[in-house]
Design an enzyme around this catalytic site. Sequence first.
Site, short mmCIF file in Angstrom:
data_model
loop_
_atom_site.label_atom_id
_atom_site.label_comp_id
_atom_site.label_asym_id
_atom_site.label_seq_id
_atom_site.Cartn_x
_atom_site.Cartn_y
_atom_site.Cartn_z
N ASP A 105 0.84 -1.19 0.00
CA ASP A 105 0.00 0.00 0.00
C ASP A 105 0.88 1.25 0.00
OD1 ASP A 105 -2.16 -1.70 0.22
OD2 ASP A 105 -2.28 -1.51 2.41
N1 URA Z 1 -1.20 -6.02 3.79
C1 URA Z 1 -1.70 -4.78 3.81
O1 URA Z 1 -2.75 -4.52 4.40
N2 URA Z 1 -1.01 -3.80 3.17
C2 URA Z 1 0.17 -4.01 2.53
O2 URA Z 1 0.75 -3.07 2.00
C3 URA Z 1 0.68 -5.32 2.53
C4 URA Z 1 -0.02 -6.31 3.16
#
Ligand code: URA
Length: 244
Positions: A105
């Site tokens: 993310d």
């Molecule tokens: N899980 C998440 O919620 N975000 C990420 O960036 C990676 C794994």
Amino acid sequence: MKQKLSQILFSQGFGTRRLCAGLVWNGEVSVDGEVVEEPDTEFETEGLRFIIHGHEWPCVDKALILLNKPAGYECSQKPKHHPSVMSLLPAPLRERGVQPIGRLDEDTTGLLLLTDDGALIHKLTSPKHHVPKVYEAHCKHPLTATMVEQLLAGVELREPEGKPPGKFQRPPETTRAEGAEIANETLLRLTLIEGKYHQVKRMVAAVGNRVEALHRSRFGALSLPTDLAPGQWRWVEPGEIASG
Ligand code: URA
């Protein structure tokens, strides 16, 4: 295999054949400490390293890169609100089609692998191959043994936040952590073998807590090097990933 230097530069993402020949003619490329001025000079590509504008480059069939992803960068090729992680890499890596292996993310930090090897992307992202990824999730509320038990036993994921309800109800997604441990009162270390959308955040929400900051510290056999600052990257040798 022997190849002409201009052809080698072309294969490594340094632009069109014409631009690559131009780099050599202009005396901007050196091999083994010597400037090479003839673009047709042949070199054995295996193990070859060359220097352009003071930067050393290995000649590699497929590029594999480890980036310490800072917050505020999107993994998408067409980012919507923040710059792409691709903007942290030099142009030749972008030119040769390097892309993230799975996504983090925008606000997640830490270990991100990138490659132009489509088969490797498939291998490392398919849950069949059981590649463990380790995340450090800083949570809002104190962690409990019950939360850890639930994460290990399997939890039902709610629809991601902000996603409009679909026309058809999808069956709930369940998923379990391979590993979950309380590192300190609000720090959870989670090992996952899948890569579902917002997986860590949704799993933690499912047990009644909330992720406030997320960092990936491991991907298969690779750990984030302690001397690699956020935004910096390094090459990964093919053997380094193999034992994951
Ligand atoms: N899980 C998440 O919620 N975000 C990420 O960036 C990676 C794994």
